[in-house]
Motif scaffolding. Structure first.
Motif, PDB file in Angstrom:
ATOM      1  N   MET A   1       1.439  30.150  39.793  1.00 45.00           N
ATOM      2  CA  MET A   1       0.781  31.257  39.069  1.00 45.00           C
ATOM      3  C   MET A   1       0.601  32.442  40.019  1.00 45.00           C
ATOM      4  SD  MET A   1      -0.479  31.671  35.952  1.00 45.00           S
ATOM      5  CE  MET A   1      -1.481  30.413  35.178  1.00 45.00           C
ATOM      6  N   ILE A   2       0.994  33.617  39.538  1.00 45.54           N
ATOM      7  CA  ILE A   2       0.923  34.806  40.388  1.00 45.54           C
ATOM      8  C   ILE A   2       0.219  35.917  39.593  1.00 45.54           C
ATOM      9  CG2 ILE A   2       3.127  35.870  39.747  1.00 45.54           C
ATOM     10  CD1 ILE A   2       3.702  36.078  42.773  1.00 45.54           C
ATOM     11  N   GLU A   3      -0.579  36.710  40.293  1.00 49.39           N
ATOM     12  CA  GLU A   3      -1.283  37.826  39.654  1.00 49.39           C
ATOM     13  C   GLU A   3      -0.360  39.049  39.719  1.00 49.39           C
ATOM     14  OE1 GLU A   3      -4.563  37.190  38.760  1.00 49.39           O
ATOM     15  OE2 GLU A   3      -4.989  39.176  37.932  1.00 49.39           O
ATOM     16  N   VAL A   4      -0.076  39.636  38.567  1.00 45.38           N
ATOM     17  CA  VAL A   4       0.814  40.794  38.551  1.00 45.38           C
ATOM     18  C   VAL A   4       0.024  42.012  38.075  1.00 45.38           C
ATOM     19  CG1 VAL A   4       3.016  41.715  37.748  1.00 45.38           C
ATOM     20  CG2 VAL A   4       2.737  39.252  38.022  1.00 45.38           C
ATOM     21  N   LEU A   5       0.092  43.090  38.847  1.00 47.60           N
ATOM     22  CA  LEU A   5      -0.654  44.317  38.529  1.00 47.60           C
ATOM     23  C   LEU A   5       0.324  45.455  38.250  1.00 47.60           C
ATOM     24  CD1 LEU A   5      -2.532  42.545  40.514  1.00 47.60           C
ATOM     25  CD2 LEU A   5      -3.757  44.670  40.883  1.00 47.60           C
ATOM     26  N   TYR A   6      -0.103  46.343  37.347  1.00 49.13           N
ATOM     27  CA  TYR A   6       0.712  47.510  36.988  1.00 49.13           C
ATOM     28  C   TYR A   6      -0.154  48.763  37.101  1.00 49.13           C
ATOM     29  CZ  TYR A   6       3.006  43.574  34.682  1.00 49.13           C
ATOM     30  OH  TYR A   6       3.570  42.347  34.420  1.00 49.13           O
ATOM     31  N   PHE A   7       0.450  49.834  37.599  1.00 52.12           N
ATOM     32  CA  PHE A   7      -0.301  51.080  37.732  1.00 52.12           C
ATOM     33  C   PHE A   7       0.461  52.260  37.122  1.00 52.12           C
ATOM     34  CE2 PHE A   7      -1.993  48.384  41.064  1.00 52.12           C
ATOM     35  CZ  PHE A   7      -3.361  48.543  40.885  1.00 52.12           C
ATOM     36  N   ALA A   8      -0.318  53.297  36.798  1.00 51.34           N
ATOM     37  CA  ALA A   8       0.192  54.579  36.288  1.00 51.34           C
ATOM     38  C   ALA A   8       1.070  54.359  35.059  1.00 51.34           C
ATOM     39  CB  ALA A   8       0.894  55.347  37.410  1.00 51.34           C
ATOM     40  N   TRP A   9       2.262  54.985  35.004  1.00 50.22           N
ATOM     41  CA  TRP A   9       3.030  54.868  33.750  1.00 50.22           C
ATOM     42  C   TRP A   9       3.613  53.477  33.549  1.00 50.22           C
ATOM     43  CZ3 TRP A   9       7.975  53.659  34.847  1.00 50.22           C
ATOM     44  CH2 TRP A   9       8.615  54.226  35.936  1.00 50.22           C
ATOM     45  N   VAL A  10       3.715  52.692  34.599  1.00 45.77           N
ATOM     46  CA  VAL A  10       4.161  51.305  34.435  1.00 45.77           C
ATOM     47  C   VAL A  10       3.107  50.546  33.615  1.00 45.77           C
ATOM     48  CG1 VAL A  10       4.881  49.206  35.616  1.00 45.77           C
ATOM     49  CG2 VAL A  10       5.344  51.435  36.659  1.00 45.77           C
ATOM     50  N   ARG A  11       1.849  50.755  33.964  1.00 46.24           N
ATOM     51  CA  ARG A  11       0.735  50.151  33.230  1.00 46.24           C
ATOM     52  C   ARG A  11       0.743  50.620  31.759  1.00 46.24           C
ATOM     53  NH1 ARG A  11      -3.470  52.711  32.012  1.00 46.24           N
ATOM     54  NH2 ARG A  11      -3.334  54.238  33.699  1.00 46.24           N
ATOM     55  N   GLU A  12       0.982  51.910  31.565  1.00 49.52           N
ATOM     56  CA  GLU A  12       0.968  52.443  30.194  1.00 49.52           C
ATOM     57  C   GLU A  12       2.104  51.869  29.360  1.00 49.52           C
ATOM     58  OE1 GLU A  12      -1.178  56.763  30.899  1.00 49.52           O
ATOM     59  OE2 GLU A  12       1.001  56.690  30.827  1.00 49.52           O
ATOM     60  N   ARG A  13       3.282  51.759  29.961  1.00 47.85           N
ATOM     61  CA  ARG A  13       4.422  51.245  29.187  1.00 47.85           C
ATOM     62  C   ARG A  13       4.262  49.771  28.854  1.00 47.85           C
ATOM     63  NH1 ARG A  13       9.737  54.286  31.832  1.00 47.85           N
ATOM     64  NH2 ARG A  13       8.812  56.347  31.636  1.00 47.85           N
ATOM     65  N   ILE A  14       3.731  49.019  29.795  1.00 47.57           N
ATOM     66  CA  ILE A  14       3.571  47.578  29.561  1.00 47.57           C
ATOM     67  C   ILE A  14       2.339  47.307  28.712  1.00 47.57           C
ATOM     68  CG2 ILE A  14       3.112  45.373  30.735  1.00 47.57           C
ATOM     69  CD1 ILE A  14       5.072  46.379  32.921  1.00 47.57           C
ATOM     70  N   GLY A  15       1.347  48.188  28.826  1.00 42.64           N
ATOM     71  CA  GLY A  15       0.196  48.091  27.940  1.00 42.64           C
ATOM     72  C   GLY A  15      -0.943  47.241  28.469  1.00 42.64           C
TER      73      GLY A  15
END
Lengths: 144, 82
Positions: free
Chosen positions: B1-15
């Motif tokens: 199990m791995i924690e995956v983080l998204y920021f800026a427009w990557v976060r917005e696109r993935i939701g």
């Protein structure tokens, strides 16, 4: 060496004076970046990566202290929603002579631009857009 | 199990800003391929890897670095600090 990542505003005059107090240095350089309004800007939103941000900036400051003989360094960088004209960040460096203080401040500025995990979004009356990274900022790292 | 983080427009696109992912991916590039195959929003966010950066356990890394032992992976666009 002090690194602060915060949403609260700061007064660069007060911070600069506090930074310089008690230092034996002959030269203090401070740089403050403000939210620029190219026209029609409502706000600037700054996102960051808590944990990595502090770690990355601390690494840059440590790197600067190995390259130049500094009596002190201060980095403050804000996140959250900022109004046009508000301070975003400041760098202060203290050294015996000005050349070292100027160079260390420029080095920290160049690295903060492209290696500290912040992302700026401009909020206008008609919508919002992420600020794109500039090639010139990436190129600026090559001189160090 | 791995924690995956998204920021800026990557976060917005993935939701979403972060999620736990069950994966045996060897590298971030493999992880991106797994996620992209899962749902369209990931494929859209990861369409151009040259426009993205990756951090492993909060250190900037690259898409072919080993994921073995890594607890936290973050994907984001080039940084715009200062």
């Amino acid at each position: 060496m002090t690194v602060r990542v915060q949403s609260a505003p700061f007064d660069f005059g007060v911070e600069g004076t506090a930074f310089a107090a008690g230092l034996p240095s002959g030269a203090i350089v401070t740089f403050t970046g403000l939210v620029r309004d190219p026209g029609g800007l409502v706000a600037m939103e700054i996102e960051h990566y808590p944990g990595m941000t502090e770690r990355a900036i601390a690494g840059m400051v440590a790197d600067a202290t190995t390259r130049w003989s500094l009596d002190g360094a201060l980095v403050i960088h804000r996140h959250g929603r900022l109004a046009p004209g508000e301070p975003i960040m400041m760098v202060a460096t203290a050294a015996r002579h000005r050349a070292e203080a100027f160079q260390a401040a420029e080095f920290l500025m160049d690295y903060l631009k492209s290696r500290a995990p912040f992302w700026k979004k401009e909020i206008g009356a008609d919508g919002a857009a992420w600020v794109a990274a500039r090639d010139a900022d990436e190129d600026a790292l090559n001189r160090w | 199990m791995i924690e995956v983080l998204y920021f800026a427009w990557v976060r917005e696109r993935i939701g979403l800003p972060r999620e736990k992912v069950e994966t045996n991916a060897a590298t971030p590039r493999d992880l991106v391929a797994e996620l992209s195959a899962r749902e369209e929003r990931y494929a859209m966010a990861f369409a151009d890897l040259s426009a993205l950066r990756v951090a492993l356990d909060q250190d900037l890394s690259d898409f072919d670095a080993p994921l073995a032992g890594v607890r936290e992976v973050a994907f984001f666009p080039p940084m715009t600090g200062g």
